[in-house]
Design an enzyme around this catalytic site. Structure first.
Site, mmCIF file in Angstrom:
data_model
loop_
_atom_site.group_PDB
_atom_site.id
_atom_site.type_symbol
_atom_site.label_atom_id
_atom_site.label_comp_id
_atom_site.label_asym_id
_atom_site.label_seq_id
_atom_site.Cartn_x
_atom_site.Cartn_y
_atom_site.Cartn_z
ATOM 1 N N GLY A 107 0.965 -1.543 -0.164
ATOM 2 C CA GLY A 107 0.338 0.011 -0.345
ATOM 3 C C GLY A 107 1.230 1.510 0.346
ATOM 4 O O GLY A 107 1.177 1.640 1.083
ATOM 5 N N LEU A 108 0.977 2.027 -0.966
ATOM 6 C CA LEU A 108 1.319 3.031 -1.559
ATOM 7 C C LEU A 108 0.451 4.543 -1.468
ATOM 8 O O LEU A 108 1.266 5.242 -2.552
ATOM 9 C CB LEU A 108 2.634 3.110 -2.298
ATOM 10 C CG LEU A 108 3.567 1.805 -2.406
ATOM 11 C CD1 LEU A 108 4.597 2.082 -3.313
ATOM 12 C CD2 LEU A 108 4.282 2.329 -0.816
ATOM 13 N N LYS A 160 -7.834 -0.698 11.051
ATOM 14 C CA LYS A 160 -8.881 -0.725 12.354
ATOM 15 C C LYS A 160 -9.228 -1.466 11.531
ATOM 16 O O LYS A 160 -10.121 -2.690 13.388
ATOM 17 C CB LYS A 160 -9.298 0.544 13.127
ATOM 18 C CG LYS A 160 -10.144 1.526 11.895
ATOM 19 C CD LYS A 160 -10.288 2.803 12.127
ATOM 20 C CE LYS A 160 -11.537 3.280 11.044
ATOM 21 N NZ LYS A 160 -10.919 3.682 9.894
ATOM 22 N N ALA A 193 3.089 6.497 1.118
ATOM 23 C CA ALA A 193 4.401 7.004 0.779
ATOM 24 C C ALA A 193 4.933 7.493 1.692
ATOM 25 O O ALA A 193 6.693 8.007 1.414
ATOM 26 C CB ALA A 193 4.340 7.744 0.130
ATOM 27 N N THR A 196 -1.293 7.881 0.690
ATOM 28 C CA THR A 196 -0.640 8.804 1.836
ATOM 29 C C THR A 196 0.408 8.170 2.660
ATOM 30 O O THR A 196 0.916 8.733 2.830
ATOM 31 C CB THR A 196 -1.686 9.590 1.973
ATOM 32 O OG1 THR A 196 -2.969 9.980 0.888
ATOM 33 C CG2 THR A 196 -1.066 10.890 2.557
ATOM 34 N N VAL A 197 -0.096 7.416 3.247
ATOM 35 C CA VAL A 197 0.266 7.141 4.735
ATOM 36 C C VAL A 197 1.773 5.970 3.905
ATOM 37 O O VAL A 197 2.436 6.511 4.368
ATOM 38 C CB VAL A 197 -0.615 5.940 5.715
ATOM 39 C CG1 VAL A 197 0.214 4.980 6.832
ATOM 40 C CG2 VAL A 197 -1.285 6.891 6.146
ATOM 41 N N ILE A 218 -1.496 9.235 18.452
ATOM 42 C CA ILE A 218 -2.459 9.175 20.122
ATOM 43 C C ILE A 218 -1.133 7.654 20.541
ATOM 44 O O ILE A 218 -2.172 6.984 20.016
ATOM 45 C CB ILE A 218 -3.206 9.220 20.296
ATOM 46 C CG1 ILE A 218 -3.556 11.184 19.967
ATOM 47 C CG2 ILE A 218 -3.228 9.621 21.807
ATOM 48 C CD1 ILE A 218 -5.207 11.117 19.926
ATOM 49 N N GLU A 228 -16.065 11.658 3.788
ATOM 50 C CA GLU A 228 -16.152 11.089 2.358
ATOM 51 C C GLU A 228 -17.904 11.015 2.065
ATOM 52 O O GLU A 228 -18.515 12.392 2.524
ATOM 53 C CB GLU A 228 -16.613 8.839 3.169
ATOM 54 C CG GLU A 228 -15.202 9.026 3.584
ATOM 55 C CD GLU A 228 -13.907 8.782 3.065
ATOM 56 O OE1 GLU A 228 -13.886 8.871 1.506
ATOM 57 O OE2 GLU A 228 -12.687 9.342 3.380
ATOM 58 N N LYS A 278 -13.141 1.296 16.642
ATOM 59 C CA LYS A 278 -11.929 1.368 17.083
ATOM 60 C C LYS A 278 -11.788 1.479 18.944
ATOM 61 O O LYS A 278 -10.818 0.748 19.638
ATOM 62 C CB LYS A 278 -11.277 3.396 17.790
ATOM 63 C CG LYS A 278 -10.620 3.722 15.704
ATOM 64 C CD LYS A 278 -10.270 5.185 15.523
ATOM 65 C CE LYS A 278 -11.058 5.098 13.866
ATOM 66 N NZ LYS A 278 -10.968 6.969 13.990
#
Length: 439
Positions: free
Chosen positions: A11-12, A107, A17, A14-15, A138, A192, A207
């Protein structure tokens, strides 16, 4: 010299990358803190041709996530694809079965399949780290699992969805409706196109189920969480909360009671003096109440590429250090199964807003029905539409807003009383009820 930890990333976006960039930028710091180097040696994504502004020279491309998970050349499989099912589930299972450690920000997957994956991690000796799955930057997972390992937790609650907190903040500060704020949140990218997963409380519920397992030693069970969203909240409710010394937040609350573990997600009035009431905008916060310690509140960005990536890299660093904590703080076989606590048994204070008809005896009828259920009133505010506080006036054609704050009572009693008031036809429309969470 200790060989570097070889990482494969699936998985590349936003996170993903950002994780690649930070590992390269923080190479020396990571090595110093972990006792060994960390190298991204292989990746996979839906499109190899997509321009990502990443230097991936020397990094192998796997055909798919499963191939990457089975690659003997990696030590740690990092899953950043998302989704509660495939291909993430099979890839993580394959990595764990081969003895690799896994880091994920997923999650939905942990809430649904966390126990199954934790068993594999325990059996084959790899780590299953998921700090980024709750609250992004956090460090609440490590706090509950490791930092408070010797503390009996009574309650854990928090603001776990930045979209909802942003909407409620705008509604309060600008007097806007839910629909107006939601539209703006979508325009800014906080919500979204189909926002129901966030605003209906399901993201928070996933969560919370994870946090409850860590706090109370229960098996993760999203279906044990009572869920209610924020779409019914009005500017009138937020103005009333302000006047009464409260602020409305969408909270996820897990609390130990005499009847078992209560897990619930719903709009909540919290005292303005509380730490959690000060958390505005897209920020997240979690408060932990434990035996012998004052409440601990952790505040920070709950989403975003950089924030989430920082938590992912912290988990990778733990793998590099050789830390293999039990994924849920204790062996899976010791986690207790919990069932959904009926909200009718919930006890606490309540905010109730009624549209009372201007009829003789209306106030007395409402008071009688509350008294029949042994509900005590802490405060009552009656006002006309112009906002001037007054007693219920005779001769007025339009209903008068009546706001009640109760002392602690049961949810069942509140709704029995309100059903009786509705049968008496002294109010119009449906009553608005918001639970109150004290410090």
């Amino acid at each position: 010299m200790v060989a570097p930890l070889k990482v494969g990333i699936a998985g590349l976006g936003t996170v993903g990358a950002e994780v690649v960039r930070l590992i390269e930028q923080q190479a020396r710091t990571l090595s110093a803190r972990s006792g060994r180097g960390v190298q991204v040696v292989a990746v996979t994504a839906r499109s190899k041709a997509k321009k990502r502004k990443l230097d991936l020279r020397g990094v192998a491309w796997a055909k798919n996530p499963l191939d990457l998970a089975n690659d003997p050349g990696i030590d740690c499989f990092v899953e950043l694809m998302g989704g509660a099912g495939e291909p993430a589930l099979s890839a993580i299972e394959a990595a764990l079965k081969s003895g690799k450690s896994v880091v994920t920000a997923n999650k939905a997957l942990i809430a649904k399949h966390g126990l199954r994956l934790a068993k594999l991690a325990e059996k084959h000796g790899g780590a299953l780290n998921y700090e980024a799955a709750v609250g992004a930057a956090i460090p609440v997972i490590k706090t509950l699992r490791e930092g408070l390992a010797g503390t009996s937790v009574h309650r854990v609650y928090g603001i776990l969805n930045g979209t909802c907190n942003y909407i409620l903040t705008r509604m309060e500060q600008e007097g806007l409706s839910f629909a107006e704020c939601l539209k703006d949140a979508q325009r800014l990218g906080y919500a979204e196109a189909n926002p129901s997963f966030d605003v209906d409380g399901h993201d928070t519920a996933q969560k919370l189920a994870i946090l409850a397992s860590l706090a109370f030693g229960t098996a993760v069970a999203q279906n044990a969480v009572y869920v209610e969203g924020i779409s019914s909240i009005t500017p009138e409710d937020l103005r009333a909360a302000e006047e009464l010394g409260y602020r409305v937040k969408l909270l996820g609350v897990a609390v130990r009671t005499a009847k078992g573990i209560e897990q619930r997600v719903h709009p909540t009035m919290v005292p303005k003096s509380s730490s959690i009431a000060q958390v505005m905008g897209v920020t997240n916060a979690v408060t932990i109440d434990g035996e012998g310690i004052p409440p601990i509140t952790l505040v920070g960005p709950g989403a975003g590429g950089a924030a989430t990536a920082s938590a992912v890299i912290a988990d990778i660093a733990d793998v590099a250090r050789g830390i293999r904590a039990k994924p849920f703080g204790r062996p899976v076989e010791q986690l207790r199964v919990t069932s959904k606590a009926p909200m009718e048994r919930h006890e606490g204070g309540y905010y109730i807003r009624l549209m009372a008809r201007d009829l003789a005896g209306t106030a007395a009828t409402i008071a009688t029905r509350l008294a029949e259920q042994k509900i005590s009133i802490e405060s009552i505010v009656q006002r006309h539409a112009n906002g001037v506080d007054t007693a219920l006036a005779k001769g007025k054609s339009s209903p008068v807003p009546v706001i009640l704050i109760t002392y602690a009572t049961s949810e069942d009693a509140v709704y029995r009383a309100l059903e009786a008031v509705q049968r008496d036809k002294v109010i119009s429309g449906r009553p608005q009820v918001i639970r109150i969470e004290k410090n």
